[in-house]
Design a protein around this motif. Structure first.
Motif, short mmCIF file in Angstrom:
data_model
loop_
_atom_site.label_atom_id
_atom_site.label_comp_id
_atom_site.label_asym_id
_atom_site.label_seq_id
_atom_site.Cartn_x
_atom_site.Cartn_y
_atom_site.Cartn_z
N ARG A 11 0.83 -1.21 0.00
CA ARG A 11 0.00 0.00 0.00
C ARG A 11 0.87 1.26 0.00
N ARG A 12 1.88 1.27 0.86
CA ARG A 12 2.73 2.46 0.96
C ARG A 12 3.52 2.69 -0.33
N PHE A 13 4.05 1.62 -0.91
CA PHE A 13 4.80 1.76 -2.15
C PHE A 13 3.90 2.28 -3.27
N GLY A 14 2.66 1.79 -3.32
CA GLY A 14 1.72 2.29 -4.31
C GLY A 14 1.43 3.77 -4.12
N ASN A 15 1.33 4.20 -2.88
CA ASN A 15 1.10 5.62 -2.59
C ASN A 15 2.30 6.47 -3.02
N LYS A 16 3.49 5.95 -2.81
CA LYS A 16 4.70 6.68 -3.21
C LYS A 16 4.75 6.87 -4.72
N ILE A 17 4.46 5.81 -5.45
CA ILE A 17 4.48 5.89 -6.91
C ILE A 17 3.40 6.86 -7.40
N SER A 18 2.22 6.82 -6.76
CA SER A 18 1.14 7.73 -7.12
C SER A 18 1.55 9.18 -6.89
N PHE A 19 2.21 9.44 -5.78
CA PHE A 19 2.67 10.80 -5.47
C PHE A 19 3.67 11.28 -6.52
N MET A 20 4.63 10.45 -6.86
CA MET A 20 5.63 10.83 -7.85
C MET A 20 5.02 10.93 -9.25
N GLY A 21 3.92 10.22 -9.48
CA GLY A 21 3.25 10.31 -10.76
C GLY A 21 2.73 11.71 -11.04
N ASP A 22 2.44 12.47 -9.98
CA ASP A 22 1.99 13.85 -10.15
C ASP A 22 3.10 14.76 -10.65
N PHE A 23 4.35 14.27 -10.66
CA PHE A 23 5.48 15.06 -11.13
C PHE A 23 5.62 15.00 -12.66
N LYS A 24 4.88 14.10 -13.30
CA LYS A 24 5.03 13.92 -14.74
C LYS A 24 4.68 15.20 -15.50
N ASP A 25 5.38 15.41 -16.61
CA ASP A 25 5.18 16.57 -17.47
C ASP A 25 5.46 17.88 -16.74
N ARG A 26 6.39 17.83 -15.83
CA ARG A 26 6.81 19.01 -15.07
C ARG A 26 8.32 19.01 -14.94
N MET A 27 8.86 20.04 -14.34
CA MET A 27 10.30 20.13 -14.10
C MET A 27 10.59 20.21 -12.61
N ILE A 28 11.66 19.57 -12.22
CA ILE A 28 12.24 19.72 -10.89
C ILE A 28 13.48 20.58 -11.07
N VAL A 29 13.71 21.54 -10.18
CA VAL A 29 14.82 22.47 -10.36
C VAL A 29 15.77 22.37 -9.17
N VAL A 30 17.06 22.29 -9.47
CA VAL A 30 18.10 22.28 -8.44
C VAL A 30 18.40 23.72 -8.03
N VAL A 31 18.33 24.02 -6.74
CA VAL A 31 18.46 25.40 -6.27
C VAL A 31 19.48 25.51 -5.14
N LEU A 32 19.97 26.74 -4.96
CA LEU A 32 20.94 27.00 -3.90
C LEU A 32 20.32 27.67 -2.68
N ASN A 33 19.21 28.41 -2.88
CA ASN A 33 18.68 29.23 -1.80
C ASN A 33 17.19 29.49 -2.00
N GLN A 34 16.63 30.28 -1.09
CA GLN A 34 15.21 30.58 -1.11
C GLN A 34 14.80 31.37 -2.35
N VAL A 35 15.64 32.31 -2.75
CA VAL A 35 15.31 33.15 -3.91
C VAL A 35 15.18 32.29 -5.16
N GLN A 36 16.15 31.39 -5.37
CA GLN A 36 16.08 30.50 -6.54
C GLN A 36 14.89 29.57 -6.44
N ALA A 37 14.59 29.08 -5.25
CA ALA A 37 13.44 28.19 -5.07
C ALA A 37 12.14 28.91 -5.41
N GLN A 38 12.01 30.16 -4.98
CA GLN A 38 10.82 30.94 -5.29
C GLN A 38 10.70 31.19 -6.79
N MET A 39 11.84 31.46 -7.42
CA MET A 39 11.87 31.69 -8.86
C MET A 39 11.41 30.43 -9.61
#
Length: 314
Positions: A11-39
């Motif tokens: 059940r937990r593994f299925g929930n994890k995969i479902s959560f990460m599935g919401d990341f599809k067709d999007r970008m994850i950005v590597v940041v150094l600080n709050q300003v970059q994260a907000q951007m």
């Protein structure tokens, strides 16, 4: 040791995969600080990965590249509403536990950082649907003496790197909820052509699995050192069972469009994107490339807005 009921692990593994599935067709950005994260959030990022400066600088001072300072992560978490991903060293169980306690959304078990041998010999039961036969039915626990973190006991999902299909299947089998391309170099010096090479290799192997007959599937399972049940699942779904992201020196919109066309579910944008003249515009153009990579007219507009193919970050 993971001794909880198998149904709870499932059940937990299925929930994890479902959560990460919401990341599809999007970008994850590597940041150094709050300003970059907000951007990044303002530009449409689905999540951010905080890092502690340039690897070479950190290593020169401390002698080793460690996980990001938790105070930096907490500051970023207080600034943005999107998930914050904690990056930990391969095999460092206690770093991962600390990240989970700090309430990050998920963990990137990263080869960018200096790996260590795990302090434990992991004995746990992998996700049951990737096993078959009487041993699987009886909940047989495999002895896993691995350098990687045992992921099933954690409540939050893991992102793990892979350089070929064999590693992709191994990471999924061990509990990764997202797989990204692996980089031999650190993110500051990685060549994007290597990312493309890995994506093409993995997608070629994926096509081979999807188009295989039963005999060929068992041959592939042997060559990948993987469970036939996992390959059968991939063949039936005609895709990997977890999201697949490209990572490593990604900051050009037209490259992002090409990676999406090759079959990636999204991208992890390098922190180098913040070294260019207008990172806000570049991030917006990357999101546009993810959404409209099938539309040549829109891609032409994106290239024009980027000032050509975009200057190389310093």
């Amino acid at each position: 040791m993971n001794i909880e009921p198998e149904e709870e692990t499932r059940r937990r593994f299925g929930n994890k995969i479902s959560f990460m599935g919401d990341f599809k067709d999007r970008m994850i950005v590597v940041v150094l600080n709050q300003v970059q994260a907000q951007m990044a959030e303002d530009a449409g990022a689905v999540a951010v990965i905080p890092i502690d400066g340039i690897k070479q600088t950190v290593v020169a001072v401390e002698g080793v590249q460690r996980t990001t300072d938790l105070s930096t992560i907490k500051k970023i978490m207080s600034r943005v509403l999107i998930p914050v991903i904690g990056r930990v060293r391969v095999g460092h169980v206690l770093e991962a536990k600390a990240m989970e306690a700090a309430q990050v959304a998920c963990i990137d078990e990263s080869e960018y950082l200096n790996p260590i041998m795990s302090a434990y010999n992991h004995t746990y039961t992998p996700y049951f649907m990737f096993r078959e036969g009487p041993d699987g039915a009886n909940g047989f626990a495999y002895k896993m003496e691995k350098r990687t973190i045992p992921k099933y006991p954690f409540k939050i999902p893991f992102i793990c790197g892979a350089a070929d299909m064999s590693e992709v299947l191994q990471q999924i089998y061990e509990g990764a909820s997202m797989v990204r391309t692996k980089c031999a170099d650190d993110e500051e010096t990685h060549d994007a052509s290597k990312t493309f090479e890995i994506v093409r290799k993995i997608m070629g192997s994926l096509d081979d699995i999807i188009n295989s007959d039963e005999t060929r599937m068992y041959q592939l399972a042997g060559s990948y050192n993987a469970r036939p049940a996992l390959l059968q699942m991939i063949k039936e779904q005609r895709r990997l069972p977890v999201p697949f992201f490209a990572a490593g020196s990604i900051y050009m919109p037209i490259d992002v469009a090409m990676l999406m066309a090759l079959g990636c579910d999204g991208v992890i944008v390098s922190n180098r994107v913040f070294n260019i003249l207008s990172p806000e515009t570049r991030l917006e153009n990357i999101m546009a490339a993810i959404k409209k990579y099938k539309e040549p007219e829109e891609l032409a507009k994106i290239i024009e807005r980027s000032g050509g193919y975009g200057p190389k970050p310093k």
